[in-house]
Design a protein around this motif. Structure first.
Motif, mmCIF file in Angstrom:
data_model
loop_
_atom_site.group_PDB
_atom_site.id
_atom_site.type_symbol
_atom_site.label_atom_id
_atom_site.label_comp_id
_atom_site.label_asym_id
_atom_site.label_seq_id
_atom_site.Cartn_x
_atom_site.Cartn_y
_atom_site.Cartn_z
ATOM 1 N N GLN A 113 -7.344 -4.195 -2.640
ATOM 2 C CA GLN A 113 -6.763 -3.477 -1.702
ATOM 3 C C GLN A 113 -6.051 -2.220 -2.040
ATOM 4 O O GLN A 113 -6.018 -1.326 -1.733
ATOM 5 N N GLU A 114 -5.278 -2.778 -2.873
ATOM 6 C CA GLU A 114 -4.119 -1.708 -4.109
ATOM 7 C C GLU A 114 -5.356 -0.656 -4.780
ATOM 8 O O GLU A 114 -4.802 0.337 -5.009
ATOM 9 N N ARG A 123 -7.639 -0.245 -4.350
ATOM 10 C CA ARG A 123 -8.854 0.633 -3.244
ATOM 11 C C ARG A 123 -7.791 2.116 -3.035
ATOM 12 O O ARG A 123 -8.581 3.611 -2.937
ATOM 13 N N GLU A 124 -7.016 1.176 -2.763
ATOM 14 C CA GLU A 124 -5.950 2.739 -2.502
ATOM 15 C C GLU A 124 -5.440 3.526 -3.308
ATOM 16 O O GLU A 124 -5.368 5.278 -3.095
ATOM 17 N N ARG A 175 1.522 4.293 -2.596
ATOM 18 C CA ARG A 175 0.308 5.500 -2.300
ATOM 19 C C ARG A 175 2.528 6.251 -3.358
ATOM 20 O O ARG A 175 1.773 7.766 -3.509
ATOM 21 N N LYS A 226 -8.203 6.167 -3.831
ATOM 22 C CA LYS A 226 -8.100 6.711 -2.657
ATOM 23 C C LYS A 226 -6.852 7.917 -2.712
ATOM 24 O O LYS A 226 -7.671 8.979 -2.566
ATOM 25 N N THR A 227 -5.933 7.935 -3.663
ATOM 26 C CA THR A 227 -5.284 8.572 -3.219
ATOM 27 C C THR A 227 -4.896 9.256 -4.833
ATOM 28 O O THR A 227 -4.265 10.061 -5.485
ATOM 29 N N LEU A 232 0.491 -1.168 -0.132
ATOM 30 C CA LEU A 232 0.161 -0.211 -0.102
ATOM 31 C C LEU A 232 0.861 1.356 -0.151
ATOM 32 O O LEU A 232 0.739 2.371 -0.935
ATOM 33 N N GLU A 233 2.066 0.735 0.743
ATOM 34 C CA GLU A 233 3.091 2.087 0.841
ATOM 35 C C GLU A 233 3.468 2.433 -0.759
ATOM 36 O O GLU A 233 3.575 3.611 -1.241
#
Length: 151
Positions: free
Chosen positions: A85-86, A88-89, A59, A92-93, A55-56
Motif C-alpha cells: 500500500q505504501e 502504491r501511494e 504523502r 501515485k504521488t 499513508l499520510e
C-alpha cells in the motif's frame, strides 16, 4: 531543507535494516544536514487508523525507501500488505522511490512478495533497485543512493 525519507518494509523481519538507515543518516555529518528518517515504530500513538497514519506519512515524505525481504506482511481489507500500500501511494504521488531487495533467492519469498518484486523489476514501468546480502552491504548501497540524490 531536509528531505524526509519514509522507510517501508515488514518491520519485524527487517528490523536491523530499518535501524541501519536511521543510523546512516544520524551518524553522518553530511547526510544528517539533508535528510531525516521516518520510521513508523518511532512515531507516537495517534487517534487515527494505522493505515491512515502511514499513508499520510508517505504523502508527507520526499523519498520512499523500500526494503523487501521474504515476508509479504499482514494483509488488510484492501487485500494488500502495508508495504505494498505504501509503495502504491509513493508511486501515485510521484515520490522518489528507492528499492533494496534482501538476497538473491526469489523462490524462497512469499508468493505476493515475488509478484511485487516482479513489478518493481519490470523494464518498462519498474524501478532500478539494489540487492544486498547483509547489513553492511545494505548500508553502503543506501549511502551511495543518498549521496547520488544530493548530487
Amino acid at each position: 531543507m531536509k528531505y524526509k525519507i519514509f522507510i517501508s518494509s515488514v518491520q519485524k523481519e527487517l528490523k536491523d535494516e530499518r535501524s541501519a538507515v536511521k543510523e546512516i543518516i544520524t551518524e553522518n555529518v553530511l547526510l544528517k544536514e539533508y535528510f531525516r528518517v521516518f520510521l513508523f515504530e518511532d512515531s507516537p500513538a495517534k487517534g487515527k487508523s494505522v493505515k491512515t497514519a502511514y499513508l499520510e506519512e508517505v504523502r508527507k515524505s520526499d523519498i520512499y525507501l523500500a526494503i523487501l525481504g521474504n515476508e509479504y506482511g499482514a494483509v488488510s481489507k484492501s487485500n494488500l500488505s502495508g508495504t505494498e500500500q505504501e509503495f502504491r501511494e509513493a508511486r501515485k504521488t510521484n515520490k522518489e522511490v528507492l528499492v533494496y531487495i534482501e538476497g538473491h533467492n526469489d523462490v524462497s519469498r512469499d508468493k505476493r512478495m515475488r509478484e511485487l518484486i516482479r513489478e518493481i523489476r519490470d523494464e518498462d514501468t519498474g524501478f532500478k533497485y539494489k540487492r544486498f546480502n547483509n547489513v553492511p552491504q545494505f548500508k553502503k548501497s543506501v549511502y551511495e543512493s543518498l549521496v547520488d540524490l544530493l548530487r
